[in-house]
Design a protein around this motif. Structure first.
Motif, PDB file in Angstrom:
ATOM      1  N   PHE A   1       6.508  -3.856  50.977  1.00 52.25           N
ATOM      2  CA  PHE A   1       5.436  -4.816  51.219  1.00 52.25           C
ATOM      3  C   PHE A   1       5.953  -5.826  52.237  1.00 52.25           C
ATOM      4  CE2 PHE A   1       4.383  -3.196  47.015  1.00 52.25           C
ATOM      5  CZ  PHE A   1       3.037  -2.903  47.154  1.00 52.25           C
ATOM      6  N   ASP A   2       5.123  -6.161  53.174  1.00 57.43           N
ATOM      7  CA  ASP A   2       5.591  -7.032  54.250  1.00 57.43           C
ATOM      8  C   ASP A   2       5.914  -8.443  53.769  1.00 57.43           C
ATOM      9  OD1 ASP A   2       3.033  -7.763  53.671  1.00 57.43           O
ATOM     10  OD2 ASP A   2       2.288  -7.752  55.742  1.00 57.43           O
ATOM     11  N   GLU A   3       5.480  -8.807  52.575  1.00 54.42           N
ATOM     12  CA  GLU A   3       5.745 -10.146  52.070  1.00 54.42           C
ATOM     13  C   GLU A   3       6.964 -10.192  51.143  1.00 54.42           C
ATOM     14  OE1 GLU A   3       2.219 -11.496  50.200  1.00 54.42           O
ATOM     15  OE2 GLU A   3       1.046 -11.577  52.057  1.00 54.42           O
ATOM     16  N   GLY A   4       7.621  -9.070  50.966  1.00 58.16           N
ATOM     17  CA  GLY A   4       8.784  -9.044  50.075  1.00 58.16           C
ATOM     18  C   GLY A   4       9.803  -8.036  50.562  1.00 58.16           C
ATOM     19  N   SER A   5      10.923  -7.981  49.848  1.00 58.62           N
ATOM     20  CA  SER A   5      11.979  -7.051  50.221  1.00 58.62           C
ATOM     21  C   SER A   5      11.652  -5.655  49.701  1.00 58.62           C
ATOM     22  CB  SER A   5      13.315  -7.521  49.641  1.00 58.62           C
ATOM     23  OG  SER A   5      13.644  -8.798  50.139  1.00 58.62           O
ATOM     24  N   PRO A   6      12.009  -4.614  50.437  1.00 59.81           N
ATOM     25  CA  PRO A   6      11.800  -3.249  49.946  1.00 59.81           C
ATOM     26  C   PRO A   6      12.650  -2.999  48.705  1.00 59.81           C
ATOM     27  CG  PRO A   6      12.225  -3.262  52.309  1.00 59.81           C
ATOM     28  CD  PRO A   6      12.555  -4.633  51.800  1.00 59.81           C
ATOM     29  N   SER A   7      12.196  -2.044  47.890  1.00 58.02           N
ATOM     30  CA  SER A   7      12.947  -1.694  46.671  1.00 58.02           C
ATOM     31  C   SER A   7      12.602  -0.265  46.282  1.00 58.02           C
ATOM     32  CB  SER A   7      12.609  -2.641  45.521  1.00 58.02           C
ATOM     33  OG  SER A   7      11.223  -2.590  45.221  1.00 58.02           O
ATOM     34  N   PHE A   8      13.490   0.354  45.519  1.00 58.86           N
ATOM     35  CA  PHE A   8      13.251   1.708  45.058  1.00 58.86           C
ATOM     36  C   PHE A   8      12.355   1.707  43.824  1.00 58.86           C
ATOM     37  CE2 PHE A   8      17.387   3.117  47.148  1.00 58.86           C
ATOM     38  CZ  PHE A   8      16.724   3.757  48.177  1.00 58.86           C
ATOM     39  N   THR A   9      11.595   2.755  43.680  1.00 59.46           N
ATOM     40  CA  THR A   9      10.769   2.957  42.484  1.00 59.46           C
ATOM     41  C   THR A   9      11.544   3.812  41.485  1.00 59.46           C
ATOM     42  OG1 THR A   9       9.756   4.997  43.293  1.00 59.46           O
ATOM     43  CG2 THR A   9       8.720   2.917  43.957  1.00 59.46           C
ATOM     44  N   GLU A  10      10.901   4.129  40.376  1.00 57.86           N
ATOM     45  CA  GLU A  10      11.539   4.981  39.368  1.00 57.86           C
ATOM     46  C   GLU A  10      11.448   6.461  39.720  1.00 57.86           C
ATOM     47  OE1 GLU A  10       7.207   4.441  38.153  1.00 57.86           O
ATOM     48  OE2 GLU A  10       8.831   3.238  39.045  1.00 57.86           O
ATOM     49  N   TRP A  11      10.759   6.812  40.810  1.00 55.57           N
ATOM     50  CA  TRP A  11      10.596   8.213  41.185  1.00 55.57           C
ATOM     51  C   TRP A  11      11.751   8.665  42.088  1.00 55.57           C
ATOM     52  CZ3 TRP A  11       5.702   5.492  42.378  1.00 55.57           C
ATOM     53  CH2 TRP A  11       4.801   5.560  41.294  1.00 55.57           C
ATOM     54  N   PRO A  12      12.530   9.632  41.652  1.00 53.46           N
ATOM     55  CA  PRO A  12      13.629  10.114  42.497  1.00 53.46           C
ATOM     56  C   PRO A  12      13.171  10.964  43.670  1.00 53.46           C
ATOM     57  CG  PRO A  12      13.557  11.365  40.454  1.00 53.46           C
ATOM     58  CD  PRO A  12      12.551  10.270  40.324  1.00 53.46           C
ATOM     59  N   GLY A  13      11.915  11.425  43.657  1.00 48.30           N
ATOM     60  CA  GLY A  13      11.402  12.239  44.748  1.00 48.30           C
ATOM     61  C   GLY A  13       9.892  12.253  44.748  1.00 48.30           C
ATOM     62  N   LEU A  14       9.316  12.774  45.800  1.00 50.49           N
ATOM     63  CA  LEU A  14       7.861  12.813  45.920  1.00 50.49           C
ATOM     64  C   LEU A  14       7.246  13.735  44.881  1.00 50.49           C
ATOM     65  CD1 LEU A  14       5.320  11.959  47.436  1.00 50.49           C
ATOM     66  CD2 LEU A  14       5.766  13.780  49.104  1.00 50.49           C
ATOM     67  N   ARG A  15       7.935  14.781  44.489  1.00 50.41           N
ATOM     68  CA  ARG A  15       7.381  15.685  43.483  1.00 50.41           C
ATOM     69  C   ARG A  15       7.182  14.970  42.155  1.00 50.41           C
ATOM     70  NH1 ARG A  15      11.257  20.510  42.559  1.00 50.41           N
ATOM     71  NH2 ARG A  15      11.305  20.432  44.841  1.00 50.41           N
TER      72      ARG A  15
ATOM     73  N   ASP B   1      26.455  -1.639  54.145  1.00 47.81           N
ATOM     74  CA  ASP B   1      26.866  -0.249  54.359  1.00 47.81           C
ATOM     75  C   ASP B   1      25.625   0.645  54.335  1.00 47.81           C
ATOM     76  OD1 ASP B   1      26.138   0.174  51.688  1.00 47.81           O
ATOM     77  OD2 ASP B   1      28.191  -0.097  50.959  1.00 47.81           O
ATOM     78  N   GLU B   2      25.839   1.936  54.513  1.00 47.08           N
ATOM     79  CA  GLU B   2      24.699   2.848  54.655  1.00 47.08           C
ATOM     80  C   GLU B   2      23.840   2.902  53.393  1.00 47.08           C
ATOM     81  OE1 GLU B   2      26.179   6.605  55.911  1.00 47.08           O
ATOM     82  OE2 GLU B   2      26.445   5.983  57.998  1.00 47.08           O
ATOM     83  N   GLU B   3      24.493   2.957  52.217  1.00 49.31           N
ATOM     84  CA  GLU B   3      23.712   3.024  50.979  1.00 49.31           C
ATOM     85  C   GLU B   3      22.962   1.723  50.739  1.00 49.31           C
ATOM     86  OE1 GLU B   3      25.836   4.340  47.596  1.00 49.31           O
ATOM     87  OE2 GLU B   3      26.672   6.109  48.575  1.00 49.31           O
ATOM     88  N   GLU B   4      23.570   0.600  51.061  1.00 51.79           N
ATOM     89  CA  GLU B   4      22.879  -0.684  50.898  1.00 51.79           C
ATOM     90  C   GLU B   4      21.720  -0.794  51.893  1.00 51.79           C
ATOM     91  OE1 GLU B   4      26.526  -3.535  49.306  1.00 51.79           O
ATOM     92  OE2 GLU B   4      26.114  -3.351  51.454  1.00 51.79           O
ATOM     93  N   ARG B   5      21.891  -0.252  53.060  1.00 50.80           N
ATOM     94  CA  ARG B   5      20.813  -0.281  54.045  1.00 50.80           C
ATOM     95  C   ARG B   5      19.610   0.528  53.560  1.00 50.80           C
ATOM     96  NH1 ARG B   5      20.987  -1.234  59.244  1.00 50.80           N
ATOM     97  NH2 ARG B   5      20.014   0.768  59.754  1.00 50.80           N
TER      98      ARG B   5
END
Length: 310
Positions: free
Chosen positions: A151-165, A105-109
């Protein structure tokens, strides 16, 4: 806790770089033009998150050369052209995997797909290429503006930062305090921002002038006002003049003209004392009589040796 704005965090970053890593500070690019940002949004068919726009309006990325300021393993921040080029490149690769990700779904994507259409690569990674780095989610929804790692050698993942600020605020804090940022410690060496993994690099020391410039000037309390002396009594003024005169005389200075200076040598005494001692002594001249007021016996003073007075 109040999160700093993008501009506030950039101000801290710029200050630290200017003081400790002047070469890296000089490689920050000027602000992007608003029309360039609008053109990039139109070309990619997305709307940039507000934090990304604010950051680009502060610095349109960095110049890629020796000393470029980076975010550690995440590489240097991208400018508008870099974001467009990297995003289009990764979209082309992601199209080959679209069939395998059709069930998401969209959120999983947003989190698990290789490269959704609304994802923007905002840094160039450790190799200064589009093969890795940080991304932002531009699709409206619960993950809008969230920061992830790719990273091209692994799956994307979220960091602990909710935003760029939030990312920029943590980066500024790491610079100011010398604390880890994503496991690495930022240091300054030869005017450049570098990253240390094992705390084995000795950073550049501050010069004495630099330490003095950062130190707070101590506050010195004002001196209490001195009491104003009243007029001297005439007798005190006379004693003060005599004291000053004696000091000049003992130091060998000449006495003022017209003033009589008495000889105060202890062996000679004053002229009056010398006259009194002369009158008290018996005269050595022949035929001189005894001093006035002394008793005599036969022409000899009564206190002469060998005479007894009855």
């Amino acid at each position: 806790m109040t999160t700093l704005t993008v501009d506030q965090s950039w101000a801290r970053i710029e200050t630290w770089l200017a003081q400790h890593a002047a070469v890296s500070h000089g490689l920050l690019r000027p602000p992007a033009l608003p029309e360039d940002i609008a053109a990039a949004e139109l070309r990619l068919g997305v709307t940039f998150p507000p934090d990304l726009k604010d950051s680009l309006l502060r610095h349109d990325g960095v110049q890629l050369q020796d000393g470029t300021p980076t975010l550690g393993h995440y590489g240097p921040l991208s400018g508008v052209e870099d974001i467009v080029r990297s995003t289009e490149f990764l979209r082309d690769i992601g199209e080959d995997l679209a069939d395998d990700e059709a069930e998401l779904d969209e959120e999983e994507r947003d989190q698990y797909a290789y490269w959704p259409h609304e994802r923007l690569l905002i840094s160039l990674g450790i190799g200064w290429q589009s093969s890795d780095g940080l991304f932002l989610v531009s699709r409206p929804g619960p993950h809008h503006g969230r920061v992830g790692r790719y990273f091209d050698e692994g799956s994307p993942s979220f960091t602990e930062w909710p935003g760029l600020r939030h990312l920029l605020a943590d980066f500024a804090t790491a610079l100011e305090n010398g604390t880890p940022f994503d496991g690495r410690i930022p240091l300054a060496s030869e005017g450049r921002l570098i990253w240390d993994d094992d705390a084995t690099i000795v950073p550049d020391p501050l010069s004495p002038l630099g330490l003095a410039a950062e130190a707070t000037e101590p506050l010195v309390p004002p001196a209490p006002p001195r009491a104003r002396a009243g007029p001297l009594h005439p007798a005190h003024r006379w004693g003060l003049r005599r004291s000053r005169f004696r000091g000049r005389h003992r130091a060998g200075t000449a006495a003022p003209a017209g003033r009589r200076v008495r000889d105060r040598h202890p062996a000679r005494g004053t002229p009056g004392q010398a006259g009194r001692r002369a009158r008290d002594r018996p005269s050595a001249q022949p035929g001189a009589g005894p001093p006035v007021g002394r008793r005599t016996l036969g022409g000899v003073p009564s206190d002469s040796p060998g005479r007894t007075v009855r």
